[in-house]
Motif scaffolding. Sequence first.
Motif, PDB file in Angstrom:
ATOM      1  N   LEU A  12      46.606  59.966  51.520  1.00  0.00           N
ATOM      2  CA  LEU A  12      47.578  60.567  52.439  1.00  0.00           C
ATOM      3  C   LEU A  12      47.763  62.047  52.136  1.00  0.00           C
ATOM      4  N   ASP A  13      47.900  62.839  53.174  1.00  0.00           N
ATOM      5  CA  ASP A  13      48.227  64.252  53.037  1.00  0.00           C
ATOM      6  C   ASP A  13      49.747  64.363  53.080  1.00  0.00           C
ATOM      7  N   LEU A  14      50.366  64.514  51.912  1.00  0.00           N
ATOM      8  CA  LEU A  14      51.829  64.509  51.838  1.00  0.00           C
ATOM      9  C   LEU A  14      52.470  65.727  52.503  1.00  0.00           C
ATOM     10  N   GLY A  15      51.659  66.656  52.954  1.00  0.00           N
ATOM     11  CA  GLY A  15      52.186  67.755  53.752  1.00  0.00           C
ATOM     12  C   GLY A  15      52.371  67.360  55.210  1.00  0.00           C
ATOM     13  N   LYS A  16      51.711  66.283  55.606  1.00  0.00           N
ATOM     14  CA  LYS A  16      51.757  65.851  57.005  1.00  0.00           C
ATOM     15  C   LYS A  16      52.513  64.543  57.215  1.00  0.00           C
ATOM     16  N   VAL A  17      52.868  63.861  56.116  1.00  0.00           N
ATOM     17  CA  VAL A  17      53.603  62.603  56.207  1.00  0.00           C
ATOM     18  C   VAL A  17      54.768  62.640  55.225  1.00  0.00           C
ATOM     19  N   LEU A  18      55.692  61.698  55.402  1.00  0.00           N
ATOM     20  CA  LEU A  18      56.788  61.536  54.461  1.00  0.00           C
ATOM     21  C   LEU A  18      56.588  60.219  53.733  1.00  0.00           C
ATOM     22  N   LEU A  19      56.501  60.266  52.419  1.00  0.00           N
ATOM     23  CA  LEU A  19      56.420  59.063  51.605  1.00  0.00           C
ATOM     24  C   LEU A  19      57.828  58.762  51.114  1.00  0.00           C
ATOM     25  N   LEU A  20      58.420  57.717  51.673  1.00  0.00           N
ATOM     26  CA  LEU A  20      59.802  57.346  51.385  1.00  0.00           C
ATOM     27  C   LEU A  20      59.828  56.220  50.368  1.00  0.00           C
ATOM     28  N   ASP A  54      59.485  64.058  62.967  1.00  0.00           N
ATOM     29  CA  ASP A  54      58.297  64.770  63.437  1.00  0.00           C
ATOM     30  C   ASP A  54      57.032  64.471  62.638  1.00  0.00           C
ATOM     31  N   LYS A  55      57.112  63.539  61.694  1.00  0.00           N
ATOM     32  CA  LYS A  55      55.906  63.134  60.973  1.00  0.00           C
ATOM     33  C   LYS A  55      56.001  61.661  60.607  1.00  0.00           C
ATOM     34  N   PRO A  56      54.860  61.011  60.411  1.00  0.00           N
ATOM     35  CA  PRO A  56      54.873  59.597  60.049  1.00  0.00           C
ATOM     36  C   PRO A  56      55.595  59.366  58.719  1.00  0.00           C
ATOM     37  N   VAL A  57      56.289  58.231  58.636  1.00  0.00           N
ATOM     38  CA  VAL A  57      57.012  57.850  57.419  1.00  0.00           C
ATOM     39  C   VAL A  57      56.329  56.620  56.826  1.00  0.00           C
ATOM     40  N   TYR A  58      55.974  56.726  55.560  1.00  0.00           N
ATOM     41  CA  TYR A  58      55.375  55.624  54.817  1.00  0.00           C
ATOM     42  C   TYR A  58      56.419  55.131  53.833  1.00  0.00           C
ATOM     43  N   VAL A  59      56.790  53.842  53.942  1.00  0.00           N
ATOM     44  CA  VAL A  59      57.895  53.306  53.155  1.00  0.00           C
ATOM     45  C   VAL A  59      57.361  52.474  51.991  1.00  0.00           C
ATOM     46  N   LEU A  60      57.902  52.776  50.806  1.00  0.00           N
ATOM     47  CA  LEU A  60      57.454  52.159  49.556  1.00  0.00           C
ATOM     48  C   LEU A  60      58.644  51.583  48.804  1.00  0.00           C
ATOM     49  N   CYS A  61      58.516  50.343  48.331  1.00  0.00           N
ATOM     50  CA  CYS A  61      59.514  49.759  47.440  1.00  0.00           C
ATOM     51  C   CYS A  61      58.765  49.184  46.237  1.00  0.00           C
ATOM     52  N   ARG A  62      59.389  48.325  45.496  1.00  0.00           N
ATOM     53  CA  ARG A  62      58.749  47.758  44.307  1.00  0.00           C
ATOM     54  C   ARG A  62      57.585  46.840  44.683  1.00  0.00           C
ATOM     55  N   THR A  63      57.796  45.933  45.666  1.00  0.00           N
ATOM     56  CA  THR A  63      56.781  44.927  45.976  1.00  0.00           C
ATOM     57  C   THR A  63      56.351  44.873  47.440  1.00  0.00           C
ATOM     58  N   LEU A  74      63.422  51.618  60.877  1.00  0.00           N
ATOM     59  CA  LEU A  74      62.939  52.932  61.311  1.00  0.00           C
ATOM     60  C   LEU A  74      62.147  52.829  62.610  1.00  0.00           C
ATOM     61  N   GLU A  75      61.330  51.806  62.715  1.00  0.00           N
ATOM     62  CA  GLU A  75      60.548  51.594  63.930  1.00  0.00           C
ATOM     63  C   GLU A  75      61.479  51.411  65.131  1.00  0.00           C
ATOM     64  N   ASP A  76      62.550  50.635  64.945  1.00  0.00           N
ATOM     65  CA  ASP A  76      63.530  50.426  66.020  1.00  0.00           C
ATOM     66  C   ASP A  76      64.218  51.722  66.423  1.00  0.00           C
ATOM     67  N   ARG A  77      64.267  52.695  65.506  1.00  0.00           N
ATOM     68  CA  ARG A  77      64.926  53.977  65.785  1.00  0.00           C
ATOM     69  C   ARG A  77      63.937  55.052  66.246  1.00  0.00           C
ATOM     70  N   GLY A  78      62.708  54.643  66.513  1.00  0.00           N
ATOM     71  CA  GLY A  78      61.744  55.558  67.101  1.00  0.00           C
ATOM     72  C   GLY A  78      60.845  56.311  66.133  1.00  0.00           C
ATOM     73  N   TYR A  79      60.858  55.947  64.862  1.00  0.00           N
ATOM     74  CA  TYR A  79      59.992  56.607  63.884  1.00  0.00           C
ATOM     75  C   TYR A  79      58.577  56.045  63.962  1.00  0.00           C
ATOM     76  N   ASP A  80      57.608  56.877  63.644  1.00  0.00           N
ATOM     77  CA  ASP A  80      56.227  56.443  63.436  1.00  0.00           C
ATOM     78  C   ASP A  80      56.173  56.020  61.975  1.00  0.00           C
ATOM     79  N   VAL A  81      56.213  54.721  61.720  1.00  0.00           N
ATOM     80  CA  VAL A  81      56.430  54.221  60.360  1.00  0.00           C
ATOM     81  C   VAL A  81      55.368  53.216  59.927  1.00  0.00           C
ATOM     82  N   TYR A  82      55.086  53.235  58.632  1.00  0.00           N
ATOM     83  CA  TYR A  82      54.115  52.339  58.012  1.00  0.00           C
ATOM     84  C   TYR A  82      54.763  51.680  56.803  1.00  0.00           C
ATOM     85  N   ASN A  83      54.530  50.389  56.650  1.00  0.00           N
ATOM     86  CA  ASN A  83      54.944  49.704  55.420  1.00  0.00           C
ATOM     87  C   ASN A  83      53.754  49.726  54.452  1.00  0.00           C
ATOM     88  N   ILE A  84      54.049  49.961  53.188  1.00  0.00           N
ATOM     89  CA  ILE A  84      52.998  49.967  52.168  1.00  0.00           C
ATOM     90  C   ILE A  84      52.977  48.592  51.527  1.00  0.00           C
TER      91      ILE A  84
END
Length: 100
Positions: A12-20, A54-63, A74-84
Amino acid sequence: MKRINASELDSLDLGKVLLLDIRSRKEFESDSIRGSVNVPFDEISSGLSKLPKDKPVYVLCRTGDLSEEVAEILEDRGYDVYNIDGGHAAYIVSLVSSKL
């Protein structure tokens, strides 16, 4: 919901996405992925308004379980989101495996 494998995080290019990272502050401070942003799961309701749309959000937790819940919100609120899938634990395993 869109998903990626934890092993794909390094591409991932962390300049173009948000790693949450939604793990606790203590977990985040002891071992986090460079460039990630921490909003602990128990603070997510107040922290969502701070996330850029304005950029995709990649969501990370422990498991990968709690991040799936947050990704759905986030998806319900209109974000371009990915689960890791597999979360931080799977990411660590992929790092170790790549070094063998």
